[in-house]
Design an enzyme around this catalytic site. Sequence first.
Site, PDB file in Angstrom:
ATOM      1  N   ASN A 211       6.788   6.702   0.242  1.00 13.16           N
ATOM      2  CA  ASN A 211       8.127   6.141   0.027  1.00 13.16           C
ATOM      3  C   ASN A 211       8.688   5.440   1.259  1.00 13.16           C
ATOM      4  O   ASN A 211       9.899   5.311   1.411  1.00 13.16           O
ATOM      5  CB  ASN A 211       9.102   7.248  -0.431  1.00 13.16           C
ATOM      6  CG  ASN A 211       8.626   7.938  -1.691  1.00 13.16           C
ATOM      7  OD1 ASN A 211       8.182   7.278  -2.638  1.00 13.16           O
ATOM      8  ND2 ASN A 211       8.693   9.257  -1.698  1.00 13.16           N
ATOM      9  N   ARG A 212       7.796   4.978   2.116  1.00 12.52           N
ATOM     10  CA  ARG A 212       8.174   4.272   3.342  1.00 12.52           C
ATOM     11  C   ARG A 212       8.987   5.151   4.304  1.00 12.52           C
ATOM     12  O   ARG A 212       9.657   4.653   5.193  1.00 12.52           O
ATOM     13  CB  ARG A 212       8.955   2.982   3.022  1.00 12.52           C
ATOM     14  CG  ARG A 212       8.099   1.915   2.312  1.00 12.52           C
ATOM     15  CD  ARG A 212       6.939   1.509   3.191  1.00 12.52           C
ATOM     16  NE  ARG A 212       6.157   0.409   2.644  1.00 12.52           N
ATOM     17  CZ  ARG A 212       5.042   0.560   1.923  1.00 12.52           C
ATOM     18  NH1 ARG A 212       4.604   1.766   1.620  1.00 12.52           N
ATOM     19  NH2 ARG A 212       4.378  -0.488   1.496  1.00 12.52           N
ATOM     20  N   LEU A 213       8.910   6.475   4.124  1.00 16.90           N
ATOM     21  CA  LEU A 213       9.592   7.396   5.027  1.00 16.90           C
ATOM     22  C   LEU A 213       8.597   7.848   6.097  1.00 16.90           C
ATOM     23  O   LEU A 213       8.217   9.014   6.187  1.00 16.90           O
ATOM     24  CB  LEU A 213      10.166   8.586   4.246  1.00 16.90           C
ATOM     25  CG  LEU A 213      11.213   8.211   3.191  1.00 16.90           C
ATOM     26  CD1 LEU A 213      11.680   9.444   2.437  1.00 16.90           C
ATOM     27  CD2 LEU A 213      12.401   7.512   3.860  1.00 16.90           C
TER      28      LEU A 213
ATOM     29  N   ALA B 129       0.847  -1.185   0.000  1.00 19.29           N
ATOM     30  CA  ALA B 129       0.000   0.000   0.000  1.00 19.29           C
ATOM     31  C   ALA B 129       0.886   1.239   0.000  1.00 19.29           C
ATOM     32  O   ALA B 129       1.980   1.248   0.571  1.00 19.29           O
ATOM     33  CB  ALA B 129      -0.920   0.013   1.216  1.00 19.29           C
TER      34      ALA B 129
END
Length: 213
Positions: free
Chosen positions: A185-187, A3
């Site tokens: 961006n998984r940040l 996701a």
Amino acid sequence: MRAHYRAEGLLEEDLAPTPYGQFLRWFEEAVAAGLYEPNAMVVSTADERGRPSSRTVLLKRFDESGFVFFTNHLSRKGREIEVNPYVSLLFPWHAIARQVIVSGRAERVGRDETAAYFRTRPHGSQLGAWASDQSAPLESRAELDRAYRELAARYPETERVPVPPHWGGYRVVARTVEFWQGRENRLHDRLRYVRAGAGPGEGAVWTVERLAP
């Protein structure tokens, strides 16, 4: 399966002074978002050898003194808490890309508090607290159903069900509380309150640290 999170970020200056105040904000937003059982949390315990176990229970109340849930003291989690009171709570609010992770020490609530909550439970749930020898092996479903029928006959709706001596509440006094907000961006944003100095309650002193995602 992946996701993409596009939620707004979580900044230090936007936090409440205490983790309980911040939890209240997020909990109310989870309720407003229509999440199913937003008070459902994963409770992780460990035995005397450090072997972990997890299960989902319902948070019943929280304030500046901690997070409270109720269970059978003789269940696996109850037995593990007795030998190792350090636990973790996880609120997995995936639908709004948020998690709250609590680490702390579990302690039993007083019997008066347990009794007061027990009286608010539906009659069937009160009987269930007696019928189930939680976490113990069963020969069959019929054994459990039979125990419940016998209790229902002994304590009809008009009869007051006594509070089981082996059943009660635990208050998890938080040592750390992490608020996780999903980002692109998984940040992700991860802000963690850490209790320092004073003990639990309104006198606790909290610092906040940002963790790498």
